[in-house]
Design a protein around this motif. Structure first.
Motif, mmCIF file in Angstrom:
data_model
loop_
_atom_site.group_PDB
_atom_site.id
_atom_site.type_symbol
_atom_site.label_atom_id
_atom_site.label_comp_id
_atom_site.label_asym_id
_atom_site.label_seq_id
_atom_site.Cartn_x
_atom_site.Cartn_y
_atom_site.Cartn_z
ATOM 1 N N UNK A 63 0.820 -0.916 0.603
ATOM 2 C CA UNK A 63 0.191 0.014 -0.297
ATOM 3 C C UNK A 63 0.906 0.975 -0.403
ATOM 4 N N UNK A 64 2.412 1.190 -0.330
ATOM 5 C CA UNK A 64 2.903 2.657 -0.263
ATOM 6 C C UNK A 64 3.111 2.963 -1.388
ATOM 7 N N UNK A 65 2.238 2.157 -2.508
ATOM 8 C CA UNK A 65 2.573 2.940 -4.146
ATOM 9 C C UNK A 65 3.787 2.866 -4.741
ATOM 10 N N UNK A 66 4.834 3.805 -4.391
ATOM 11 C CA UNK A 66 6.286 3.199 -4.695
ATOM 12 C C UNK A 66 6.985 3.447 -3.476
ATOM 13 N N UNK A 67 8.088 2.577 -4.345
ATOM 14 C CA UNK A 67 9.244 2.230 -3.638
ATOM 15 C C UNK A 67 10.952 2.465 -4.449
ATOM 16 N N UNK A 68 11.472 2.704 -3.794
ATOM 17 C CA UNK A 68 12.726 3.335 -3.884
ATOM 18 C C UNK A 68 13.556 2.258 -4.574
#
Length: 387
Positions: A59-64
């Protein structure tokens, strides 16, 4: 994205899911360090609710790229340690590290302080009222009585107090340096007077000293350079712990004196290293120590240094990865001039040389915050307002 209004402010879906794992985990594992009797199956529940932290990652949408690399390395290492030892400790840490990603550290530390502080207060009062045992140990050489105040051992009680002081200083007390110093002096006196926890009392004093220095010293180029060197504190503490232990020789006066000052930690660590050695992904070792009872232990073999204990139990690969991750977090703090975060990591490194709670979140919650959100540097903002 669903948002929920709470006393912590607005919680996004991934934050809510993370706290659905963290809160029961902290409550159950914290009670496990007290003399309250809790059913063993609750520890299984504490691990079962980690599913919410796993779900929160999606649910964090984007990941580095950095997050994905760290998550992969720690997850794989956790699985390999689990396979080698049947111990899920590293895997639990990896899940919490991933779940804390993008969450403001203040929210997580606030939850930690409320839960751990409340249970500590309940335990302390209950032990004084006789509702649970206040285990009392007597040092044979001095006759000093060491109280555990409802925790399983005096040094475990002192460790909880140290970390409560550390994170209270980080979140609140730094704004009032004289109050921070006063609380630190009283805390150190209390730990020595009633629990004879000298090493934990010393780390409390060191912590207070570092925080006061950060508040008052001018932020010039020399100051920044000194703080930059302290980013290597975890590396230095781990290396020093290992070096002194490996080279320990009771016939050499220097080592004999250091060992005596550290209550035999060097000799116990040396014996464990010689007996078990270091494995890449850990091994099964039954460490036998005091705690939970005042009965004497004849085959005591407990290793107190976190760096040695973690390396012995979970292997060289994990401890190296954890030290690297901590050092990267320290360097990031230097670059952003977030000196109070650096102070916490320095205090944890010093304490971990003599205590074994480095990767236990119900003691050291910073162990799961190394991927969390430190971008809101509230220390700098509020400090400028004070002038």
């Amino acid at each position: 994205m669903i948002e929920t209004q709470t006393r912590l402010g607005v919680l996004k879906t991934h934050e809510l899911l993370f706290f659905m794992s963290l809160i029961p985990y902290l409550v159950i594992e914290m009670f496990g360090t007290t003399m309250f009797s809790i059913p063993y199956f609750l520890h299984t529940i504490a691990k079962a609710v980690l599913i919410f932290a796993i779900i929160s990652v999606f649910f964090k949408k984007t990941w580095s790229v950095y997050f994905l690399l760290v998550a992969a390395l720690f997850s794989i290492t956790g699985v390999l340690v689990w396979h080698a030892t049947s111990d899920t400790g590293v895997l639990v840490l990896a899940i919490f590290l991933m779940g804390a990603y993008k969450i403001d550290v203040r929210k997580i530390i606030t939850v930690y302080l409320i839960i751990i502080g409340s249970i500590m207060l309940l335990t302390f009062i209950s032990s004084l009222l006789g509702l649970i045992p206040n285990l009392q140990y007597i040092r044979p050489d001095t006759g000093i009585v060491r109280n555990s105040f409802g925790i399983i051992y005096p040094t475990d009680f002192a460790a909880h107090v140290f970390y409560l002081y550390l994170f209270s200083a980080y979140l609140f007390l730094w704004k009032r340096p004289w109050l921070l110093a006063g609380v630190g002096l009283f805390t150190a006196w209390f730990l020595i007077r009633f629990s004879d926890a000298r090493l934990d009392a010393l780390t409390v004093l060191i912590t207070g000293f570092i925080f006061v220095l950060i508040y008052y010293l001018p932020k010039n180029r020399l100051y920044h350079k000194l703080m930059s060197w302290s980013a290597l504190a975890t590396v230095a503490a781990a290396y020093l712990s290992y070096y002194l232990t490996v080279h320990f020789n009771p016939r050499q006066p220097f080592y004999a004196k250091v060992n005596a000052q550290l209550s035999g930690r060097l000799s116990l660590g040396k014996r464990a290293l010689d007996l078990y050695g270091i494995k890449p992904f850990g091994q099964v070792i039954e460490f036998i120590g005091n705690g939970g009872s005042t009965d004497s232990v004849s085959n005591y073999n407990f290793v107190d240094s976190s760096f040695l204990k973690v390396m012995l139990l979970y292997g060289a690969v994990f401890i190296i990865l954890f030290i690297i991750l901590t050092t990267i977090r320290s360097i990031q703090s230097v670059n952003s001039k977030d000196y109070y975060t650096l102070a916490v990591l320095l205090a944890v490194a010093v304490n971990s040389m003599v205590a074994h709670h480095l990767i236990e979140p119900y003691y050291n919650v910073f162990s799961i915050l190394l991927l969390a959100d430190f971008t809101k540097n509230w220390h700098q903002t509020k400090r400028r307002k004070n002038f």
